[in-house]
Design an enzyme around this catalytic site. Structure first.
Site, PDB file in Angstrom:
ATOM      1  N   GLU A  50       0.840  -1.199   0.000  1.00  0.00           N
ATOM      2  CA  GLU A  50       0.000   0.000   0.000  1.00  0.00           C
ATOM      3  C   GLU A  50       0.875   1.249   0.000  1.00  0.00           C
ATOM      4  OE1 GLU A  50      -1.375  -0.026   4.637  1.00  0.00           O
ATOM      5  OE2 GLU A  50      -1.925  -1.738   3.407  1.00  0.00           O
ATOM      6  N   LYS A 110       2.511   4.797   1.446  1.00  0.00           N
ATOM      7  CA  LYS A 110       2.894   5.385   2.726  1.00  0.00           C
ATOM      8  C   LYS A 110       2.492   6.850   2.682  1.00  0.00           C
ATOM      9  CE  LYS A 110       6.491   5.556   6.206  1.00  0.00           C
ATOM     10  NZ  LYS A 110       6.230   6.909   6.657  1.00  0.00           N
ATOM     11  N   ASP A 155       1.730  10.624   3.647  1.00  0.00           N
ATOM     12  CA  ASP A 155       2.572  11.567   4.371  1.00  0.00           C
ATOM     13  C   ASP A 155       1.691  12.529   5.169  1.00  0.00           C
ATOM     14  OD1 ASP A 155       4.878  12.641   5.240  1.00  0.00           O
ATOM     15  OD2 ASP A 155       5.433  13.603   3.357  1.00  0.00           O
ATOM     16  N   TYR A 169      -5.285   2.275   7.495  1.00  0.00           N
ATOM     17  CA  TYR A 169      -4.324   1.251   7.082  1.00  0.00           C
ATOM     18  C   TYR A 169      -4.130   0.135   8.106  1.00  0.00           C
ATOM     19  CZ  TYR A 169      -1.168   4.334   9.730  1.00  0.00           C
ATOM     20  OH  TYR A 169      -0.595   5.122  10.681  1.00  0.00           O
ATOM     21  N   LYS A 192      10.990   3.706   0.993  1.00  0.00           N
ATOM     22  CA  LYS A 192      10.845   5.128   0.654  1.00  0.00           C
ATOM     23  C   LYS A 192      11.262   5.450  -0.778  1.00  0.00           C
ATOM     24  CE  LYS A 192      10.743   7.299   5.059  1.00  0.00           C
ATOM     25  NZ  LYS A 192      10.843   8.613   5.657  1.00  0.00           N
ATOM     26  N   CYS A 221      19.536  46.650 -14.873  1.00  0.00           N
ATOM     27  CA  CYS A 221      19.618  45.321 -15.466  1.00  0.00           C
ATOM     28  C   CYS A 221      21.055  44.817 -15.360  1.00  0.00           C
ATOM     29  CB  CYS A 221      19.188  45.407 -16.936  1.00  0.00           C
ATOM     30  SG  CYS A 221      19.510  43.888 -17.872  1.00  0.00           S
ATOM     31  N   CYS A 244      22.524  44.547 -19.299  1.00  0.00           N
ATOM     32  CA  CYS A 244      22.838  45.694 -20.163  1.00  0.00           C
ATOM     33  C   CYS A 244      22.957  46.994 -19.376  1.00  0.00           C
ATOM     34  CB  CYS A 244      21.785  45.831 -21.270  1.00  0.00           C
ATOM     35  SG  CYS A 244      20.208  46.448 -20.656  1.00  0.00           S
ATOM     36  N   CYS A 263      13.826  45.214 -17.121  1.00  0.00           N
ATOM     37  CA  CYS A 263      14.895  45.968 -17.762  1.00  0.00           C
ATOM     38  C   CYS A 263      14.246  46.856 -18.812  1.00  0.00           C
ATOM     39  CB  CYS A 263      15.861  44.994 -18.420  1.00  0.00           C
ATOM     40  SG  CYS A 263      16.942  45.774 -19.611  1.00  0.00           S
ATOM     41  N   CYS A 319      19.275  45.261 -24.940  1.00  0.00           N
ATOM     42  CA  CYS A 319      19.626  44.266 -23.932  1.00  0.00           C
ATOM     43  C   CYS A 319      19.832  42.893 -24.589  1.00  0.00           C
ATOM     44  CB  CYS A 319      18.526  44.173 -22.883  1.00  0.00           C
ATOM     45  SG  CYS A 319      18.921  43.009 -21.574  1.00  0.00           S
TER      46      CYS A 319
HETATM   47  S1  IVH Z   1       1.432   0.702   9.190  1.00  0.00           S
HETATM   48  C1  IVH Z   1       2.741  -1.328  13.028  1.00  0.00           C
HETATM   49  N1  IVH Z   1       0.748   1.685   6.880  1.00  0.00           N
HETATM   50  O1  IVH Z   1       4.098   5.664   8.640  1.00  0.00           O
HETATM   51  C2  IVH Z   1       2.589  -0.699  11.709  1.00  0.00           C
HETATM   52  N2  IVH Z   1       1.824   3.117   8.402  1.00  0.00           N
HETATM   53  O2  IVH Z   1       6.238   4.236  10.926  1.00  0.00           O
HETATM   54  C3  IVH Z   1       1.936   0.620  11.792  1.00  0.00           C
HETATM   55  N3  IVH Z   1       2.079   5.420   7.582  1.00  0.00           N
HETATM   56  O3  IVH Z   1       3.683   7.132  11.383  1.00  0.00           O
HETATM   57  C4  IVH Z   1       2.045   1.453  10.609  1.00  0.00           C
HETATM   58  N4  IVH Z   1       1.110   5.119   5.631  1.00  0.00           N
HETATM   59  O4  IVH Z   1       1.411   6.838  10.404  1.00  0.00           O
HETATM   60  C5  IVH Z   1       1.327   1.931   8.046  1.00  0.00           C
HETATM   61  N5  IVH Z   1       0.026   2.436   4.773  1.00  0.00           N
HETATM   62  C6  IVH Z   1       0.606   2.661   5.964  1.00  0.00           C
HETATM   63  C7  IVH Z   1       1.104   3.930   6.303  1.00  0.00           C
HETATM   64  C8  IVH Z   1       1.713   4.124   7.525  1.00  0.00           C
HETATM   65  C9  IVH Z   1       1.698   5.985   6.427  1.00  0.00           C
HETATM   66  C10 IVH Z   1       2.795   6.103   8.651  1.00  0.00           C
HETATM   67  C11 IVH Z   1       2.283   5.811  10.029  1.00  0.00           C
HETATM   68  C12 IVH Z   1       3.487   5.855  10.879  1.00  0.00           C
HETATM   69  C13 IVH Z   1       4.603   5.604   9.935  1.00  0.00           C
HETATM   70  C14 IVH Z   1       5.143   4.190  10.145  1.00  0.00           C
END
Ligand code: IVH
Length: 754
Positions: A122, A124, A126, A233, A322, A416, A419, A434, A440
């Site tokens: 899935e 991650k 932010d 998640y 990442k 400028c 020139c 300018c 120029c």
């Molecule tokens: S699972 C025990 N799934 O990433 C596992 N975390 O260190 C718990 N995060 O701050 C996390 N997307 O908030 C999981 N699809 C995802 C995530 C996710 C973002 C964040 C989570 C945590 C950090 C994991």
């Protein structure tokens, strides 16, 4: 600057201190002092040091906990199941995914012959982790992660998040805690920052910071005005509910309860499919409507997850993989000025090279002076640079706390850097420009194309490709050089046969005979379009008269301390960047600030004359500047100011003299260039159909020369409709409204009588 290398103990103490300060700022004040990448690097360095020197691992080391601590202002909530973090693979490539798969297989004791492990992959997200506790289907608590054991109860704020239901759909368990990420979409982030800026309130550096700040509002009414989103998640405490067998099934169940689950997820079999997921998401990362900083892989079978368990408060069954960071911190080493094709002076920050968004970035546009002030960027500052997808890198903000010494504000130059013509900022503009358009080097190509266009000197065959080559080869520098071009110069150009070279030579020769109006228009004076050029030509009749008036007006305005006396629109002197700034246009958009100009094809400057702001009018009225130029029909103070300035610039005067010396001439008393006639003053004409001998343009020029106006549509106010062959609806309209209709002969007779 050779500071002694710190001992491991000193370095560990330094890192601990840094991480604690970053945590405090992030978790307690929702203010990031560093990017994720920086934070991670410090964290990992400390982890490595403590692993190598176990005696350095203090009990209060940040590596012993998983996040910040609960901040004041909110009620603490003890998590029934700790909110842990996951291990991060920072290797930005397939190796990260493959290493995780290999580790899982080893832990599970699988051999090469055993089948592939199934994973749930899935995104991650932010944002901020949140634990939503539902009891018998009702949302009763919403807590931040805090230090993993205790978080803040932000329920009042979470209740304002539309994506999070207050009641679960379907048959609800006794207790179910749903965990996920609160985040802000890009569009909601942009809208919020726009509102903040309009209200002179603090803007946020990125969506995550905005989401954190919004969730930590003590007044839920403020959170309610910020659009936050959520993706689930995982789970926390569960009572009275049988969990599905897999993580993928779990996410489906959570979705069935009515909580948002991101559709960008997959079940992957083995390491290779994780790699494919990682790469597939990398390709669409820039188009996602929200920020992600990587993907997460989880062992899909919950039974296997239990077998794998945890190590040092991190699950063995999950990993974050990442992507290269889209934001990084770096230092502003200088601010230089680039001059764009239309003369816009754009400040560009020179940065200590930094790897961001997959490329090494060494500069970022600062757009204009207002932007520099708004962000308060100064040379020496540590800044956050962002580059998402193919988007031009930008400085999103300054890490104010890193400015430890007094740094001078950047001041835009008054001339400028290329020139050395004066730089000028119109009152209605954010951009400094300018004024040396004709001389120029940065504006050469644009100025030549404008000069040669049909409505100016009308040099047929002098298009972009030819101008590019002539300028690049150093053959043509100013418009005057065009008139010294020999056949040989031209034949040498790419894709230029002898015949077309001869045609161009002839066209240039022919263009020497022109009209004063065309010549004035061709100069490319800012704010002076074709119509204003005609008005000026008619009003003054002779170029020297116009120049005299402009000089006199300019001198008076300067003496009165109005208008251009303010020069660049900024007080103070100096501050010019290195003169070679314009040679490096990489990663900047020098003329972006001019994109809104109403420009017609090839126009150097807009032909529309924008109205002055009321404040400006008031100032102008009090000082009465530019009386000679303002006497011209339709010339207001902004246009007058621009004309006065153009002709008072010695470079421009020289360029004009050179053109005359090279044989460019016009008849100073010919129709269309003489003083404005008055016989048709106040009369409006509409032209329709094809006249037997006059072109539309000729007819228009002659009517205007006699003081009349030509309009595009017939109304009761129209004085005459001039109709030729195949006149259509305009003629019908004239007859209907009883507007007198003239044919060409009648028009010519009317003109002859004036
Ligand atoms: S699972 C025990 N799934 O990433 C596992 N975390 O260190 C718990 N995060 O701050 C996390 N997307 O908030 C999981 N699809 C995802 C995530 C996710 C973002 C964040 C989570 C945590 C950090 C994991």
């Amino acid at each position: 600057m050779n500071a002694a290398t710190p001992t491991p103990a000193e370095r560990a103490a330094e890192l601990r201190d840094l991480i604690l300060r970053l945590d405090a700022a992030y978790y307690e004040r929702a203010e990031p002092l560093a990017t994720d990448a920086e934070y991670d690097a410090a964290f990992r360095e400390l982890q490595a040091l403590e692993a190598a020197h176990p005696e350095l691992a203090t009990a209060d080391s940040p590596t012993r906990r998983v996040g910040g601590k609960a901040s004041g202002g909110f009620e603490p909530v003890t998590h029934a199941v700790p909110m842990l973090s996951i291990r991060t693979e920072t290797e930005h490539g397939p190796a990260g995914a493959l290493a995780f798969d290999a580790r899982v297989r080893r832990e599970l004791g699988l051999g090469d012959a055993d089948p592939a492990v199934e994973y749930a992959a899935e995104l991650k997200f932010d944002g901020l982790a949140i634990n939503l506790r539902y009891e018998r289907g009702l949302l009763v608590s919403a807590a931040t992660r805090g230090d993993g054991s205790t978080g803040d109860n932000v329920l009042a704020n979470i209740r304002t998040v539309r994506a999070i239901p207050a009641r679960l759909a379907g048959a609800a368990p006794e207790v179910i805690e749903i965990r996920g990420e609160v985040y802000m979409r890009h569009d909601d982030f942009a809208a919020l920052n726009q509102r903040q800026a309009a209200a002179d309130a603090k803007t946020f550096v990125n969506p995550r910071n905005a989401a954190a700040g919004s969730l930590r509002q003590l007044d839920p009414a403020i959170t309610a005005q910020r659009t936050l989103s959520f993706f689930a998640y995982g789970l926390g405490e569960v009572i009275g509910w049988t969990e599905p067998a897999t993580h993928a099934g779990l996410l489906d169940a959570i979705a069935a309860f009515g909580l948002p689950v991101c559709a960008d997820r997959a079940v992957a079999s083995g390491g290779a499919e994780l790699v494919a997921f990682y790469e597939g998401i990398a390709n669409k990362r820039a188009e996602l409507p929200f920020d992600i900083d990587g993907v997460v892989y989880k062992v899909n079978r919950l039974a296997l997850q239990r077998d794998l368990g945890f190590v040092a408060r991190e699950p063995r069954w999950a990993v974050a993989h990442k992507y290269p960071p889209q934001e990084q911190t770096t230092t502003v080493e200088g601010i230089e000025i680039q001059v764009g094709r239309t003369g816009a002076l754009t400040p560009v920050a020179r940065l200590a090279p930094v790897f961001v968004g997959g490329v090494t970035v060494t500069n970022a546009t600062l757009h204009n002076e207002d932007e520099i002030r708004r962000k308060d960027v100064r040379v020496g500052d540590v800044v956050i640079v962002r580059r998402a997808g193919d988007v031009i890198p930008e400085i999103v903000g300054v890490l104010a706390e890193r400015r430890t010494t007094e740094l001078p504000q950047f001041v835009m130059p008054t001339e400028c850097p290329i020139c050395h013509s004066a730089a000028y900022r119109g009152d209605d503009e954010a951009v400094l420009r300018c004024t040396g358009g004709l001389v120029c080097p940065a504006q050469r190509k644009q100025a030549l194309l404008h000069f040669a266009q049909r409505r100016a000197l009308d040099i047929e065959g002098l298009g972009e490709k030819v101008v590019d080559q002539l300028v690049d080869a150093g053959i043509v520098r100013t418009p005057a050089d065009l008139f010294n071009l020999g056949l040989l110069n031209l034949v040498a150009l790419e894709r230029m046969g002898e015949k077309s070279a001869q045609n161009l030579v002839d066209a240039i020769e022919k263009s020497k005979r022109t009209t004063l109006a065309r010549f004035i228009f061709g100069l490319g004076i800012r704010q002076v379009g074709e119509q204003t050029a005609k008005d000026l030509a008619r009003h003054f009749g002779a170029l020297d008269k116009l120049i005299e008036a402009a000089e006199a007006d300019d001198a008076e305005a300067k003496a009165q301390g109005v208008g251009l006396a303010g020069g660049a629109g900024v007080a103070g002197e100096g501050g010019a960047g290195p003169a070679d700034a314009a040679t490096d246009a990489a990663a900047t958009e020098p003329d972006s600030a001019t994109a809104g100009e109403p420009a017609t094809t090839g126009d150097l400057f807009a032909s529309a004359e924008p109205a002055a702001k009321p404040a400006r009018r008031a100032r102008v009225k009090a000082a009465q500047p530019f009386p000679r130029l303002s006497a011209v029909r339709d010339v207001g103070p902004v246009v007058a100011e621009s004309i006065a300035h153009f002709f008072s610039e010695p470079h421009n005067r020289t360029a004009i003299e050179l053109l005359r010396a090279n044989g460019v001439s016009w008849d100073e008393s010919a129709p269309g260039t003489g003083p404005a006639g008055t016989a048709l003053a106040g009369k409006t004409f509409v032209l329709t159909g094809t006249l037997p001998t006059l072109t539309r343009e000729d007819a228009k020029e002659r009517i205007e020369a006699a003081g009349g106006k030509v309009s595009g549509s017939v109304s009761k106010k129209t004085s005459y409709v001039v109709a030729g062959a195949e006149a259509g609806s305009k003629l019908a309209k004239a007859l209907e409204l009883d507007v007198p209709v003239l044919d060409e002969d009648a028009l010519l007779a009317l003109l002859a009588a004036t």
